[in-house]
Design a protein around this motif. Structure first.
Motif: not given
Length: 398
Positions: A128-145
């Motif tokens: 965290r100390e090496s960057f500013s701003g936000t990383v948003r991880l999205i674990f997304q369902p239903a890519e296939e259908a």
């Protein structure tokens, strides 16, 4: 242990082992699109155990977690997308951690995507100390259908405050650990169609008394291929595939009804619209010519993924730092579709491929194959490229 690269990004043996454990657990317990309840719970617990206090449910059975850098104040945000759903395929890979659910398999590598997303989150949280701003991880369902998770992510506003997005997909044709990426259109748009052809039943010994729905449907399947072969520029991508045909029953009865289904894959919106128009004209024209009736339902799916050139450059530089410049290749896109396209419509995005082919194995099983498998030695590299690309984006001046 994965050694540090010139950026300082590294993965220790404990994190690598945990990532592989997560991937194998998900592989054993796959869940179909919009049914990922256990997957969501498992990943949430893994993230909480890793120290993430705020993990929120999204898009049905998905998850989101924000990692806020402490190098300075910044409203800049970037998303890393990892899809989590499996496919209705019976596994035949032979791996010791094969699916325990009959008829369901992670045959597209989403178990690996989720595990790499987890590892990237842990790496970024530790730096965290090496960057500013936000990383948003999205674990997304239903890519296939349908209903597609990517569309729901956008509808829920999860990218409204985001400046860019990064997606990854494993590639069974590329040697393990290599990165493949390119600018511009990188997947094709995907639409599906269902068709009901209605004729008139008759005795099979006297077909002239009826209208043979099977014969009509077969003519339709044949004529559809001429759209691609004779009406579209060869450099303008379009694929029309009939993937199902059902009708008839008794040996001695002319079938009164046949159902067709299939998919349309296109690279440009103009070509997409032309394909829709020509499909309807061909279905309706052939039906009329044979004295049959037809009902056509074409449903719009995800658009094409379009890679932003500046985001591609960030991934290429991150890849060079992690795997070496010789292992980063500029590569054309796929004719497959991915609902990461909804992200790329919303903000500058990049969708890159991670090679997972084992050089010691001659057979290459494609995505969606019952024997599809992954060389897990590639996964630490994919996770570190995700993390480094996100960090590099946040380091850019606005």
């Amino acid at each position: 242990m994965s050694r540090p690269d010139e950026t300082g990004m590294a993965m220790d043996a404990a994190l690598e082992g945990r990532m592989i454990d997560i991937r194998r657990h998900l592989h054993r317990h796959p869940e179909l699109s919009n049914e990922e309840r256990e997957t969501q719970a498992y990943l949430r617990q893994a993230l909480v155990e890793a120290g993430f206090a705020t993990v929120r449910p999204i898009a049905g059975f998905g998850l989101a977690v924000d990692i806020v850098g402490t190098a300075g104040p910044s409203n800049r945000k970037v998303v890393i997308r990892a899809d989590i759903d499996a496919l209705p395929i019976t596994e035949a890979s032979g791996v010791p951690f094969a699916s325990l659910r009959s008829g369901v398999m992670h045959a597209c590598g989403h178990d690996a995507h989720a595990a790499m997303g987890y590892a990237a989150a842990v790496l970024l949280d530790a730096q965290r100390e090496s960057f500013s701003g936000t990383v948003r991880l999205i674990f997304q369902p239903a890519e296939e259908a349908e209903p597609l998770g990517g569309r729901r992510v956008i509808e829920e506003g999860l990218l409204d405050d985001v400046d860019a997005a990064i997606g990854i997909h494993v590639d069974p044709y590329t040697p393990a650990g290599r990165i493949a990426v390119g600018a511009g259109p990188y997947t094709l748009a995907c639409d599906n169609f269902d068709v009901i052809v209605t004729g008139n039943s008759a005795h099979a010994a006297k077909p002239s008394d009826g209208v043979d729905a099977i014969a009509v449907a077969c003519s339709m399947v044949t004529e559809l291929q001429k759209i691609v072969a004779r009406e579209i520029d060869p450099y303008d991508p379009l694929v029309v595939s009939v993937t199902g045909i059902e009708g008839g029953g008794a040996y001695n009865v002319i079938a009164p009804e046949v159902r067709l289904k299939g998919t349309i894959r296109s690279g440009r919106e103009e070509t997409r619209q032309k394909a829709w128009e020509r499909l309807r004209q061909i279905f309706e024209g052939i039906a009329a010519a044979h004295g049959a009736h037809v009902a056509v339902d074409i449903r719009r799916g995800e658009p094409a993924v379009v890679n932003d050139p500046e985001m591609v450059d960030i991934v290429q530089r991150a890849g060079a730092a992690i795997v070496g410049r010789d292992n980063v290749q500029t590569a054309p896109g796929w004719t497959a579709a991915d609902d990461f396209a909804f992200y790329s419509e919303k903000c500058p995005s990049v969708y890159f491929r991670l090679g997972i082919r084992n050089a010691d194995i001659d057979a290459v099983y494609p995505l969606h194959h019952p024997k599809f498998s992954i060389d897990e030695t590639a996964l630490p590299k994919g996770a570190m490229v995700l993390a480094e690309a996100a960090r590099a984006f946040l380091a850019k001046p606005r």
